[in-house]
Each structure stands twice: as structure tokens, then as C-alpha cells.
Scaffold this motif. Structure first.
Motif, PDB file in Angstrom:
ATOM      1  N   PHE A   1      -6.172   9.300   7.529  1.00 12.46           N
ATOM      2  CA  PHE A   1      -5.548   9.206   6.212  1.00 12.46           C
ATOM      3  C   PHE A   1      -6.305  10.001   5.149  1.00 12.46           C
ATOM      4  O   PHE A   1      -5.710  10.759   4.386  1.00 12.46           O
ATOM      5  CB  PHE A   1      -5.444   7.731   5.793  1.00 12.46           C
ATOM      6  CG  PHE A   1      -4.893   7.538   4.410  1.00 12.46           C
ATOM      7  CD1 PHE A   1      -3.526   7.621   4.182  1.00 12.46           C
ATOM      8  CD2 PHE A   1      -5.727   7.289   3.334  1.00 12.46           C
ATOM      9  CE1 PHE A   1      -3.008   7.453   2.912  1.00 12.46           C
ATOM     10  CE2 PHE A   1      -5.215   7.125   2.061  1.00 12.46           C
ATOM     11  CZ  PHE A   1      -3.847   7.211   1.850  1.00 12.46           C
TER      12      PHE A   1
ATOM     13  N   ILE B   1       0.766   6.609   4.201  1.00  8.38           N
ATOM     14  CA  ILE B   1       0.483   5.198   4.509  1.00  8.38           C
ATOM     15  C   ILE B   1       1.425   4.691   5.598  1.00  8.38           C
ATOM     16  O   ILE B   1       1.008   4.047   6.562  1.00  8.38           O
ATOM     17  CB  ILE B   1       0.645   4.321   3.237  1.00  8.38           C
ATOM     18  CG1 ILE B   1      -0.511   4.566   2.266  1.00  8.38           C
ATOM     19  CG2 ILE B   1       0.738   2.838   3.606  1.00  8.38           C
ATOM     20  CD1 ILE B   1      -1.800   3.876   2.626  1.00  8.38           C
TER      21      ILE B   1
ATOM     22  N   TRP C   1       0.814  -1.220   0.000  1.00  6.22           N
ATOM     23  CA  TRP C   1       0.000   0.000   0.000  1.00  6.22           C
ATOM     24  C   TRP C   1       0.838   1.256   0.000  1.00  6.22           C
ATOM     25  O   TRP C   1       0.430   2.283  -0.542  1.00  6.22           O
ATOM     26  CB  TRP C   1      -0.962   0.011   1.189  1.00  6.22           C
ATOM     27  CG  TRP C   1      -2.050  -0.969   0.992  1.00  6.22           C
ATOM     28  CD1 TRP C   1      -2.174  -2.195   1.579  1.00  6.22           C
ATOM     29  CD2 TRP C   1      -3.159  -0.839   0.099  1.00  6.22           C
ATOM     30  NE1 TRP C   1      -3.279  -2.833   1.092  1.00  6.22           N
ATOM     31  CE2 TRP C   1      -3.908  -2.033   0.187  1.00  6.22           C
ATOM     32  CE3 TRP C   1      -3.580   0.164  -0.782  1.00  6.22           C
ATOM     33  CZ2 TRP C   1      -5.064  -2.248  -0.552  1.00  6.22           C
ATOM     34  CZ3 TRP C   1      -4.738  -0.056  -1.522  1.00  6.22           C
ATOM     35  CH2 TRP C   1      -5.466  -1.250  -1.404  1.00  6.22           C
ATOM     36  N   GLY C   2       2.015   1.178   0.603  1.00  4.58           N
ATOM     37  CA  GLY C   2       2.839   2.369   0.710  1.00  4.58           C
ATOM     38  C   GLY C   2       3.705   2.621  -0.517  1.00  4.58           C
ATOM     39  O   GLY C   2       4.029   3.757  -0.837  1.00  4.58           O
TER      40      GLY C   2
ATOM     41  N   ASN D   1       2.746   7.929  -0.027  1.00  2.00           N
ATOM     42  CA  ASN D   1       3.633   6.923   0.569  1.00  2.00           C
ATOM     43  C   ASN D   1       3.925   7.249   2.034  1.00  2.00           C
ATOM     44  O   ASN D   1       3.794   6.387   2.922  1.00  2.00           O
ATOM     45  CB  ASN D   1       4.933   6.869  -0.247  1.00  2.00           C
ATOM     46  CG  ASN D   1       6.083   6.245   0.515  1.00  2.00           C
ATOM     47  OD1 ASN D   1       6.881   6.940   1.128  1.00  2.00           O
ATOM     48  ND2 ASN D   1       6.136   4.933   0.505  1.00  2.00           N
TER      49      ASN D   1
ATOM     50  N   THR E   1      -6.811   5.180   9.760  1.00  2.00           N
ATOM     51  CA  THR E   1      -7.657   5.225   8.568  1.00  2.00           C
ATOM     52  C   THR E   1      -8.459   6.520   8.529  1.00  2.00           C
ATOM     53  O   THR E   1      -8.577   7.165   7.485  1.00  2.00           O
ATOM     54  CB  THR E   1      -8.628   4.022   8.571  1.00  2.00           C
ATOM     55  OG1 THR E   1      -7.860   2.837   8.787  1.00  2.00           O
ATOM     56  CG2 THR E   1      -9.359   3.909   7.250  1.00  2.00           C
TER      57      THR E   1
ATOM     58  N   ALA F   1      -0.678   4.036   8.917  1.00  2.00           N
ATOM     59  CA  ALA F   1      -1.030   2.611   8.960  1.00  2.00           C
ATOM     60  C   ALA F   1       0.147   1.760   9.433  1.00  2.00           C
ATOM     61  O   ALA F   1       0.126   1.225  10.543  1.00  2.00           O
ATOM     62  CB  ALA F   1      -1.519   2.146   7.593  1.00  2.00           C
TER      63      ALA F   1
END
Lengths: 261, 304
Positions: free
Chosen positions: A190, A84, A39-40, A81, A187, A88
Motif C-alpha cells: 500500500f 485500500i 478506511w476506503g 480508495n 500493507t 486490504a
């Protein structure tokens, strides 16, 4: 089962080497975890490639100082990037360490738990650095996007943005009682963070009120500093001060509230 | 020789609950000292104060002459700790964990030998999350020993292990002790305490009930022996009830069951011999540590 021969092997271990091993181990664990690499790094990279292939994004943004839509997306994805990693990967890992007693176990060793925090921060920072260089290279070599015309200004802006974001990650870790809450807080944070970085609407196209708000968010300030650097100037002082304030403020509160158990 | 661990009048409360009321104990060099008691007796809180993980409200603690709170850095180098709840990162492999933790100590043990000794060699590349409960437990013991400690504190050493693994672990701990490591063992397994410990502290409701050897404890509890046999010829109960060492005689079918003090067996066999009666299927039940515990605290240990 034979009793082990656990006789002392005289090894002069200095804590420098232990810290280095811890950093290596945490980096390896970050890569084995899916959040940071997928994800990043992977996801924004794919988005970058897809956006780069859309011709209409090569038109200049109104009020964007000559930069095209795609030019704007390169720094946005670099911030994606960082966001995340900070909202997270980092807090979920560290809150998980606290929840499952990893930090507690480290408290019984000469190393102590603070060093695993350092190792995690270094690992996140290293991943972010690699991702930033990778995104710039792909955008430049693959799609002809010029590098920031003021590279030093860009580097300063990125370092401050990384510091601000990782501090926010530490703050989430400090305030969340466990892995689940850490993930939830991350989340929820974000999306507004990325909105104000211009992920959905480039900042110059936002209504003035939103632009003003954006300037005071960490990623909005980061974008503003990046934009200055892309246009060849050293970033103006205000966004750099805002990023520094986030980094210092969040770290201080995180250190004040952090619990090892 | 000064004691390795000395605890004096330890008191610790959590909000409104007293976890440790008043605990004093001393552990001598080279011994395996057990802390035995039911769940919630204050065992874990006591050892956590000794480890320096918790701050006592009152009392004094020294470990190897060090103050667990003030001299933390020095203490962690010489003390190995196995925690009841202290996991590892899920994706860390067994060998990686041992190598990493051994790098934390100035003079670590050979982590590969420990890994073999604890039967984890074929799991060297297995991630922590994929280990069984018993394997995690063994890794946790290995991590407590990897720093080559002078003192090891092991909390619920064999909980979650199957009987074979438990016996293997006991052998391992005896091996560790034979190299001069002092061991403080927290347990609620009677068999474990009886097998491993040189001395035991019985803890109940935050207080030390008594400290003694396992044999001393059973003796101190004054639990009667039970002797059971089938006489080869008819036997008049009065021959036995008249003995001062015997407290009761009952019949169970053709079996005679006699209870009495330590000397009862000698007295009964003497009477039988004098009357030329042979005791067939003779069985003597000794008081166990479990019985002693019940006797001394009026409580049963929680069934595991």
C-alpha cells in the motif's frame, strides 16, 4: 424439537438470481466490515475535506499544468480508495474465506466458489464507484474543484485503474497462504503504491528518477491519466497501456496460482 | 435397484502417507449408512472423494449414477454435504445464509422450516461469528439439507453438540431419512452409529474391516455376555461351570458373575430354576458396538 417440514417448495431458481443474491450478500458483508467503508471511503473523505479547508493548497503546483495542490489531491484520494479496497479489503476477505473453508463449502454447492470471487469483485467495484462519485461531488460542490474536463477520458482512466488495482488484490489473494499474510503483503504494498501516486509529494515535484519510476507504477500511471483528463485531453496511450498490462498480467498470474483450499 | 453410492477399490495417498488404502462400499437407497473408525482411519478422505472434493489415485466411485468429478455440476444439485471444516463469512446472519444457500438449488427445501426444525429460529438475525459451536453445527446441517438433496453426506454430525442437542439432531436425521433421503454418516460416536445406522462400515488404517448392521457387528465380534446375580440360596459353582454355554464363574462378595455365549442366560436360569434358587438383582450386560469395534480392530476409538 419437531422434525422440520423441509418438503420441497418447487421454486425455479436460475443461477442468475443466485449470482445476484450472492453479489447483494457480499456487498452487505463488505459494508458490515470496517475496512472498506471506514478506511476506503470515510478516511479519504475526511482528508479531502480537511485539505480542502487549507488555503495554501489552492496555489498552483509548479509543473502541474495549472492545477492546484488540492486539484491534485482529489484524484490521489480516489486512488487511495481503490488502493485500500485492493490491498486490504478484498484480499483479506477472500484469503479469510479460503482459510475458514467458506470457499470449500461453496465447492459442494451448484454455485461453486468462482462466483463468490465475482461477487466480491462486483461489490468492491460498486463501493469504489460510489466513493469516486462522492469524492468528485464533495470536491466540486464543497470546494469548487472543477470536474475533469474530459469526463470520458477520466472514466476510461478510472475503469482501467480499478481493473489494475482489483487484479493486484486478486494476485495478493492467490499468493498469500492465509488471512494474516494477505494483510501483511497488502500493507507492505500500500505505502509504495500511494507514494508513487503522489500522496505525500505531488508527482510533478518528485525528482526526475522518482517521476520516471512513478509512471510505471499502477497508481502513478493512473495519476498521469487522470491529470490528462483533468486538463481536458483524452489520456495519453502509455499510462493506459501500463494500467491494462497490470490488469491483465496480475489477473493471469492470480488465476494460474489461485487455490480454493 | 442400483446402489445410491458405490465405491470400488478407492485408493488415495497424500505425498508419502496413504490415507485410504483400499475401500469398497455400497449404500442402498433410503438407508443410513455409517462409516465408523478412529481418527486418521481415512473416513473423511473417503467421503471427500465421494463428494468430488478430492481426486482418487485409484478406484471407481458413482453417486446416483454420476461420476463425482466428471458430473460435478449435476451431483452438487442432488447431494447435500456437511463438512467438518467449512465455515461461513463471520458477518453473515443465520437467516441470510439459509436464504442465500437455498437460492443456489433448483428445488430447495423451505429454509424457514429447516431453521425452526433445527432450533435456530431465535438466532435468525445473529451473525455467524456470534453463534456457539453447537449452533454453528446445526446451521451446517441445515445448509446440507437446504437444497432438498437425494443424498446427504454428514461428516461428524454431532461433534461439539451437548447431549440434548445430539439427541434432537438424531431425531431430525431420522425425520430426513423417513422422507426418502439416503444418508452417509461419518462418525466416531458408537452411540450415534448404534442409534441411527442401518448398516456400518468399520474403517481402520484406510481399509474396510467389515460391513454389517450394528447388531450383526456385535454378534460377529462374538463377545461374551456377562450375567450377574445374587442367589437366594447357597449355590455350588460347579452347577454352572459344567454348562457348555458358560465359560467362567467368579464371585464378587455375595454376587455370582457368569460369562458365556448368547445362550448362557437360558442355561443359567434353567439350572437355577431346577435348584429352586431365585436370582436376585439379576443383570445381563450385552456386548456393545464399542466392544465389537475393539474386538474387530484391536483398537479403541479415540475418546472424544
Amino acid at each position: 424439537m419437531p422434525a422440520p417440514n423441509a418438503a420441497a417448495v418447487p421454486v425455479t431458481a436460475d443461477h442468475g438470481s443466485a449470482t445476484w443474491r450472492l453479489i447483494k450478500a457480499e456487498s452487505k458483508l463488505c459494508l458490515r466490515d470496517k475496512v472498506a467503508p471506514l478506511w476506503g471511503v470515510g478516511f479519504p473523505l475526511i482528508v479531502l475535506i480537511i485539505l480542502g479547508a487549507i488555503p495554501t493548497l489552492r496555489e498552483p503546483v509548479e509543473g502541474g499544468g495549472g492545477l492546484t495542490y488540492f486539484d491534485f489531491y482529489v484524484p490521489v484520494l480516489i486512488l487511495f480508495n481503490l488502493a485500500i479496497l485492493a490491498t486490504a479489503a478484498l484480499p483479506i476477505t477472500l484469503a479469510g474465506y479460503r482459510e475458514s473453508g467458506v470457499l470449500r463449502r461453496l465447492r459442494t454447492t451448484p454455485i461453486g466458489p468462482a462466483r463468490v470471487l465475482t461477487a466480491q469483485l462486483v461489490a468492491s467495484f460498486a463501493i469504489a464507484l460510489v466513493a469516486m462519485i462522492l469524492f468528485l461531488a464533495v470536491a466540486g460542490l464543497g470546494f469548487g474543484v472543477d470536474l475533469p474536463r474530459n469526463p470520458f477520458g477520466f472514466a476510461v482512466a478510472w475503469l482501467l485503474a480499478a481493473a489494475a488495482l482489483l487484479s493486484i488484490g486478486l494476485l495478493i489473494t492467490a499468493l498469500a497462504p492465509g488471512r494474516g499474510p494477505a494483510s501483511a503483503i497488502g500493507t507492505v504494498l500500500f505505502f509504495p503504491l500511494m507514494f508513487f501516486a503522489g500522496l505525500w509529494v505531488p508527482i510533478p515535484q518528485m525528482p526526475p528518477v522518482l517521476q520516471t519510476i512513478s509512471y510505471y507504477t499502477p497508481l502513478g500511471a493512473g495519476m498521469r491519466a487522470f491529470q490528462d483528463a483533468y486538463q481536458g485531453n483524452f489520456p495519453s496511450i502509455l499510462p493506459l497501456v501500463i494500467l491494462t498490462a497490470y490488469a491483465a498480467g496480475c489477473s493471469l498470474i492470480a488465476v494460474r496460482w489461485f487455490r480454493w483450499e | 435397484m442400483p446402489p445410491v453410492i458405490e465405491v470400488r477399490n478407492l485408493h488415495k495417498r497424500y505425498e508419502d502417507k496413504v490415507a485410504v488404502d483400499d475401500v469398497s462400499l455400497t449404500v442402498q437407497e433410503g438407508e443410513i449408512f455409517g462409516i465408523l473408525g478412529p481418527n486418521g482411519a481415512g473416513k473423511t478422505t473417503t467421503v471427500e472423494c465421494i463428494e468430488g472434493l478430492r481426486t482418487p489415485d485409484r478406484g471407481e466411485i458413482t453417486v446416483l449414477g454420476l461420476d463425482p468429478l466428471r458430473d460435478r455440476a449435476e451431483l452438487t444439485r442432488r447431494l447435500g454435504v456437511q463438512l467438518q471444516a467449512g465455515q461461513l463469512p463471520e458477518r453473515l446472519q443465520v437467516a441470510e445464509a439459509l436464504e442465500l444457500y437455498s437460492s443456489f438449488y433448483p428445488q430447495p427445501a423451505d429454509w424457514r422450516a429447516l431453521m425452526h426444525g433445527l432450533g435456530l429460529a431465535d438466532k435468525a438475525k445473529t451473525r455467524y461469528a456470534k453463534l456457539s459451536g453447537g449452533q454453528k453445527q446445526r446451521l451446517s446441517i441445515a445448509l446440507a439439507l437446504v437444497g432438498n438433496p437425494k443424498v446427504a453426506i454428514l461428516d461428524e454430525l454431532t461433534t461439539g453438540l451437548d447431549p440434548q442437542a445430539r439427541r434432537d439432531t438424531w431425531d431430525l436425521i431420522e425425520g430426513v431419512r423417513s422422507r426418502g433421503v439416503t444418508i452417509l454418516l461419518v462418525t466416531h460416536f458408537m452411540e450415534e452409529a448404534e442409534r441411527l445406522c442401518d448398516r456400518l462400515a468399520l474403517i481402520d488404517a484406510g481399509r474396510v474391516v467389515t460391513v454389517d448392521t450394528p447388531a450383526g457387528l456385535t454378534e460377529r465380534a462374538r463377545i461374551e455376555q456377562r450375567i450377574q446375580f445374587r442367589p437366594s440360596a447357597p449355590l455350588d459353582d460347579r452347577l454352572l461351570t459344567s454348562l457348555s454355554d458358560v465359560s467362567s464363574v467368579t464371585r464378587r462378595g455375595e454376587l455370582v458373575v457368569v460369562t458365556g455365549n448368547d445362550n448362557a442366560l437360558n442355561a443359567v436360569t434353567a439350572v437355577l430354576a431346577r435348584n429352586q434358587i431365585v436370582a436376585h438383582r439379576l443383570r445381563v450386560e450385552q456386548a456393545s458396538l464399542e466392544d465389537a469395534f475393539v474386538q474387530l480392530t484391536g483398537k479403541r476409538l479415540d475418546p472424544h
